[in-house]
Design an enzyme around this catalytic site. Structure first.
Site: not given
Length: 285
Positions: A215, A219, A65
Protein backbone atom coordinates in the site's frame (compact mmCIF):
# COMPACT_ATOMS: atom_id res chain seq x y z
CA UNK A 1 -2.55 8.38 19.53
CA UNK A 2 -5.00 5.93 21.06
CA UNK A 3 -7.23 3.18 19.69
CA UNK A 4 -8.30 3.10 16.07
CA UNK A 5 -11.97 3.16 17.06
CA UNK A 6 -11.56 6.91 17.59
CA UNK A 7 -10.35 7.64 14.06
CA UNK A 8 -12.34 9.00 11.13
CA UNK A 9 -11.29 5.99 9.02
CA UNK A 10 -14.29 3.89 10.08
CA UNK A 11 -14.84 0.19 9.45
CA UNK A 12 -15.40 -2.22 6.59
CA UNK A 13 -17.17 -5.57 6.43
CA UNK A 14 -15.67 -8.95 5.58
CA UNK A 15 -18.94 -10.78 5.10
CA UNK A 16 -20.64 -10.60 8.48
CA UNK A 17 -17.44 -9.53 10.23
CA UNK A 18 -16.76 -5.82 10.74
CA UNK A 19 -13.16 -4.65 11.17
CA UNK A 20 -11.31 -1.38 11.56
CA UNK A 21 -10.31 0.00 8.17
CA UNK A 22 -6.58 -0.09 8.87
CA UNK A 23 -5.20 -3.56 9.47
CA UNK A 24 -1.80 -5.08 10.10
CA UNK A 25 0.12 -7.07 7.51
CA UNK A 26 2.21 -9.75 9.21
CA UNK A 27 4.42 -10.74 6.28
CA UNK A 28 7.59 -9.41 7.92
CA UNK A 29 6.77 -9.98 11.57
CA UNK A 30 9.20 -12.90 11.92
CA UNK A 31 12.04 -10.50 10.96
CA UNK A 32 11.72 -8.44 14.15
CA UNK A 33 15.26 -7.90 15.42
CA UNK A 34 16.88 -6.79 18.67
CA UNK A 35 19.52 -4.08 19.06
CA UNK A 36 22.21 -6.60 18.11
CA UNK A 37 20.50 -7.17 14.78
CA UNK A 38 19.43 -10.70 15.70
CA UNK A 39 15.96 -12.07 15.06
CA UNK A 40 14.00 -11.95 18.29
CA UNK A 41 10.83 -14.02 18.63
CA UNK A 42 9.71 -12.18 21.76
CA UNK A 43 10.01 -8.82 20.00
CA UNK A 44 7.90 -10.27 17.19
CA UNK A 45 5.23 -11.30 19.67
CA UNK A 46 5.33 -7.86 21.29
CA UNK A 47 4.85 -6.26 17.87
CA UNK A 48 1.70 -8.28 17.19
CA UNK A 49 0.33 -7.48 20.64
CA UNK A 50 1.11 -3.80 20.06
CA UNK A 51 -0.98 -3.79 16.89
CA UNK A 52 -3.98 -5.19 18.75
CA UNK A 53 -3.43 -2.86 21.71
CA UNK A 54 -3.58 0.04 19.22
CA UNK A 55 -7.03 -1.07 18.08
CA UNK A 56 -6.24 -3.22 15.02
CA UNK A 57 -8.99 -5.80 14.50
CA UNK A 58 -7.73 -7.37 11.25
CA UNK A 59 -4.40 -9.17 10.86
CA UNK A 60 -3.36 -10.51 7.47
CA UNK A 61 -0.84 -13.31 7.13
CA UNK A 62 -0.12 -16.37 4.94
CA UNK A 63 1.18 -19.90 5.25
CA UNK A 64 4.43 -18.95 3.48
CA UNK A 65 5.26 -15.84 5.53
CA UNK A 66 8.37 -16.73 7.48
CA UNK A 67 7.76 -20.31 6.31
CA UNK A 68 4.90 -20.60 8.79
CA UNK A 69 6.52 -18.55 11.55
CA UNK A 70 4.19 -15.57 11.07
CA UNK A 71 1.14 -17.70 11.89
CA UNK A 72 2.93 -19.28 14.85
CA UNK A 73 3.96 -15.89 16.26
CA UNK A 74 0.40 -14.55 15.98
CA UNK A 75 -0.88 -17.52 17.99
CA UNK A 76 1.88 -17.24 20.60
CA UNK A 77 1.20 -13.53 21.03
CA UNK A 78 -2.59 -13.45 21.06
CA UNK A 79 -4.20 -16.72 22.12
CA UNK A 80 -6.79 -16.71 23.51
CA UNK A 81 -7.77 -14.34 20.71
CA UNK A 82 -9.77 -11.16 21.40
CA UNK A 83 -13.40 -11.71 20.35
CA UNK A 84 -13.36 -8.85 17.82
CA UNK A 85 -10.10 -9.91 16.11
CA UNK A 86 -10.31 -11.25 12.56
CA UNK A 87 -7.34 -13.20 11.20
CA UNK A 88 -6.95 -13.69 7.48
CA UNK A 89 -4.44 -16.12 6.04
CA UNK A 90 -3.75 -17.59 2.61
CA UNK A 91 -2.60 -20.53 0.53
CA UNK A 92 -1.81 -20.94 -3.12
CA UNK A 93 1.96 -21.09 -3.23
CA UNK A 94 4.29 -23.86 -2.16
CA UNK A 95 7.83 -23.73 -0.84
CA UNK A 96 10.40 -25.60 -2.92
CA UNK A 97 13.94 -25.90 -1.63
CA UNK A 98 16.43 -26.33 -4.47
CA UNK A 99 19.68 -26.00 -2.53
CA UNK A 100 20.38 -25.18 1.13
CA UNK A 101 19.26 -21.58 1.57
CA UNK A 102 17.75 -21.39 -1.91
CA UNK A 103 13.97 -21.52 -2.12
CA UNK A 104 11.33 -20.78 -4.69
CA UNK A 105 7.61 -20.15 -4.29
CA UNK A 106 5.77 -21.43 -7.35
CA UNK A 107 1.99 -21.22 -7.49
CA UNK A 108 0.13 -24.37 -6.49
CA UNK A 109 -3.63 -24.21 -6.83
CA UNK A 110 -4.30 -27.94 -6.79
CA UNK A 111 -7.29 -28.58 -4.51
CA UNK A 112 -5.54 -31.20 -2.37
CA UNK A 113 -2.60 -28.88 -1.77
CA UNK A 114 -4.90 -26.04 -0.75
CA UNK A 115 -6.83 -28.26 1.65
CA UNK A 116 -3.64 -29.59 3.24
CA UNK A 117 -2.28 -26.08 3.66
CA UNK A 118 -5.52 -25.02 5.35
CA UNK A 119 -5.01 -27.75 7.93
CA UNK A 120 -1.47 -26.52 8.50
CA UNK A 121 -2.63 -22.95 9.04
CA UNK A 122 -5.35 -24.06 11.45
CA UNK A 123 -2.73 -25.94 13.47
CA UNK A 124 -0.20 -23.09 13.54
CA UNK A 125 -2.82 -20.48 14.42
CA UNK A 126 -4.47 -22.71 17.00
CA UNK A 127 -7.93 -22.22 15.49
CA UNK A 128 -10.85 -24.51 14.74
CA UNK A 129 -11.76 -22.34 11.74
CA UNK A 130 -10.18 -19.48 9.81
CA UNK A 131 -12.21 -16.26 9.62
CA UNK A 132 -10.91 -15.25 6.18
CA UNK A 133 -9.09 -17.75 3.97
CA UNK A 134 -7.65 -16.26 0.81
CA UNK A 135 -6.55 -17.94 -2.40
CA UNK A 136 -3.13 -16.35 -2.73
CA UNK A 137 -2.79 -16.45 -6.51
CA UNK A 138 -4.22 -18.13 -9.60
CA UNK A 139 -2.19 -21.13 -10.74
CA UNK A 140 -1.87 -21.19 -14.54
CA UNK A 141 -1.57 -24.99 -14.40
CA UNK A 142 -4.91 -25.46 -12.62
CA UNK A 143 -8.35 -24.22 -13.72
CA UNK A 144 -9.18 -21.29 -11.45
CA UNK A 145 -12.64 -22.69 -10.83
CA UNK A 146 -11.09 -25.86 -9.38
CA UNK A 147 -8.99 -23.87 -6.90
CA UNK A 148 -11.92 -21.71 -5.80
CA UNK A 149 -14.05 -24.86 -5.58
CA UNK A 150 -11.62 -26.27 -3.03
CA UNK A 151 -12.16 -23.18 -0.89
CA UNK A 152 -15.92 -23.68 -1.14
CA UNK A 153 -15.47 -27.26 0.09
CA UNK A 154 -13.40 -25.99 3.02
CA UNK A 155 -16.13 -23.50 3.84
CA UNK A 156 -18.83 -26.17 3.73
CA UNK A 157 -16.68 -28.34 5.98
CA UNK A 158 -16.59 -25.56 8.56
CA UNK A 159 -12.83 -25.03 8.32
CA UNK A 160 -13.14 -21.48 6.98
CA UNK A 161 -15.77 -18.82 7.54
CA UNK A 162 -15.26 -16.50 4.59
CA UNK A 163 -13.45 -16.72 1.23
CA UNK A 164 -11.10 -14.12 -0.20
CA UNK A 165 -9.01 -14.08 -3.36
CA UNK A 166 -5.80 -12.33 -4.31
CA UNK A 167 -3.80 -11.18 -7.32
CA UNK A 168 -6.75 -11.45 -9.68
CA UNK A 169 -8.19 -9.74 -12.71
CA UNK A 170 -11.79 -8.60 -12.91
CA UNK A 171 -12.49 -11.67 -15.04
CA UNK A 172 -11.03 -14.03 -12.44
CA UNK A 173 -13.04 -12.28 -9.74
CA UNK A 174 -16.18 -12.94 -11.80
CA UNK A 175 -15.27 -16.63 -12.05
CA UNK A 176 -14.78 -16.85 -8.30
CA UNK A 177 -18.07 -15.06 -7.62
CA UNK A 178 -19.91 -17.54 -9.82
CA UNK A 179 -18.68 -20.39 -7.59
CA UNK A 180 -18.57 -19.07 -4.05
CA UNK A 181 -19.35 -15.95 -2.01
CA UNK A 182 -16.23 -13.75 -2.12
CA UNK A 183 -15.86 -11.17 0.67
CA UNK A 184 -12.43 -9.72 -0.13
CA UNK A 185 -9.89 -9.17 -2.89
CA UNK A 186 -6.22 -8.54 -2.13
CA UNK A 187 -4.33 -7.01 -5.05
CA UNK A 188 -1.33 -4.71 -5.34
CA UNK A 189 -2.57 -1.13 -5.25
CA UNK A 190 -1.25 2.22 -4.08
CA UNK A 191 -1.40 5.84 -5.16
CA UNK A 192 1.43 5.26 -7.63
CA UNK A 193 0.25 1.87 -8.94
CA UNK A 194 -3.45 1.71 -9.78
CA UNK A 195 -3.38 -1.14 -12.27
CA UNK A 196 -6.14 -2.86 -10.27
CA UNK A 197 -8.49 0.12 -10.49
CA UNK A 198 -11.12 -1.87 -12.39
CA UNK A 199 -11.04 -4.63 -9.78
CA UNK A 200 -11.49 -2.02 -7.05
CA UNK A 201 -14.54 -0.61 -8.84
CA UNK A 202 -16.09 -4.09 -9.06
CA UNK A 203 -15.44 -4.61 -5.35
CA UNK A 204 -17.09 -1.29 -4.48
CA UNK A 205 -20.19 -2.18 -6.50
CA UNK A 206 -20.44 -5.68 -5.00
CA UNK A 207 -19.75 -4.76 -1.36
CA UNK A 208 -16.44 -6.64 -1.37
CA UNK A 209 -13.55 -5.40 0.78
CA UNK A 210 -10.45 -4.43 -1.21
CA UNK A 211 -7.18 -5.16 0.60
CA UNK A 212 -4.27 -3.38 -1.11
CA UNK A 213 -0.95 -5.11 -0.69
CA UNK A 214 2.16 -2.96 -1.08
CA UNK A 215 0.00 0.00 0.00
CA UNK A 216 2.93 2.39 0.39
CA UNK A 217 3.99 3.82 -2.97
CA UNK A 218 7.67 4.25 -3.72
CA UNK A 219 9.37 6.68 -6.11
CA UNK A 220 8.09 8.73 -9.01
CA UNK A 221 6.22 12.01 -9.28
CA UNK A 222 3.56 10.89 -6.83
CA UNK A 223 6.14 10.78 -4.04
CA UNK A 224 7.20 14.34 -4.83
CA UNK A 225 3.55 15.36 -4.42
CA UNK A 226 3.29 13.31 -1.22
CA UNK A 227 6.28 15.20 0.23
CA UNK A 228 4.44 18.49 -0.32
CA UNK A 229 1.27 17.18 1.31
CA UNK A 230 3.21 15.59 4.17
CA UNK A 231 4.89 18.90 4.99
CA UNK A 232 1.54 20.67 5.24
CA UNK A 233 0.22 18.01 7.65
CA UNK A 234 3.38 17.53 9.70
CA UNK A 235 3.32 13.87 8.68
CA UNK A 236 5.53 11.40 6.84
CA UNK A 237 5.17 10.46 3.19
CA UNK A 238 4.23 6.93 4.22
CA UNK A 239 1.41 8.25 6.39
CA UNK A 240 0.11 10.46 3.59
CA UNK A 241 -0.09 7.68 1.01
CA UNK A 242 -1.92 5.48 3.54
CA UNK A 243 -4.34 8.32 4.25
CA UNK A 244 -4.91 8.64 0.49
CA UNK A 245 -5.93 4.98 0.30
CA UNK A 246 -8.37 5.37 3.18
CA UNK A 247 -9.97 8.31 1.41
CA UNK A 248 -9.90 6.70 -2.03
CA UNK A 249 -12.65 4.17 -1.29
CA UNK A 250 -14.80 3.02 1.64
CA UNK A 251 -14.08 -0.55 0.48
CA UNK A 252 -10.36 -0.07 1.12
CA UNK A 253 -8.69 -2.05 3.92
CA UNK A 254 -4.96 -1.24 3.89
CA UNK A 255 -2.63 -3.64 5.71
CA UNK A 256 0.75 -1.92 6.09
CA UNK A 257 3.31 -4.30 7.49
CA UNK A 258 6.53 -3.87 9.41
CA UNK A 259 8.88 -5.65 11.79
CA UNK A 260 9.50 -2.48 13.80
CA UNK A 261 7.26 -1.10 16.56
CA UNK A 262 7.96 2.57 15.77
CA UNK A 263 7.01 2.01 12.13
CA UNK A 264 3.86 0.21 13.26
CA UNK A 265 2.78 3.19 15.34
CA UNK A 266 3.53 5.62 12.52
CA UNK A 267 1.50 3.54 10.07
CA UNK A 268 -1.49 3.36 12.39
CA UNK A 269 -1.33 7.08 13.12
CA UNK A 270 -2.13 7.66 9.44
CA UNK A 271 -5.75 6.89 10.30
CA UNK A 272 -6.03 10.32 11.94
CA UNK A 273 -4.91 12.27 8.86
CA UNK A 274 -7.77 13.87 6.98
CA UNK A 275 -6.69 14.97 3.51
CA UNK A 276 -8.29 17.97 1.90
CA UNK A 277 -9.87 17.80 -1.55
CA UNK A 278 -6.82 19.61 -2.89
CA UNK A 279 -4.46 17.09 -1.22
CA UNK A 280 -6.37 14.15 -2.68
CA UNK A 281 -6.42 15.62 -6.18
CA UNK A 282 -2.73 16.50 -6.10
CA UNK A 283 -1.79 12.95 -5.11
CA UNK A 284 -4.17 11.35 -7.61
CA UNK A 285 -2.40 13.26 -10.40
Amino acid sequence: MSGLDETPAGTVCLGDLRVQRLGFGAMRVSNARNTQGERDRELARQLVRRAVDRGVTFIDTANIYGLGQSEEIIAEALRPYPPDLVIGTKSGYEVRTLLPGEQRLPANGHPEHLKAECDGSLRRLGLDHIDLYQLHTPDPAVPYADSVGAFLELQRAGKIRHIGISNVTAEELAVAQSIAPVVSVQNRYNVGDRESEQVLLVCEAAGIAFIPWQPIARGGAVIDAAHRVATSHGASVQQIVLAWLLRRSPAMLPIPGTSDAAHLDANLDAAWIELTDADFTLLAG
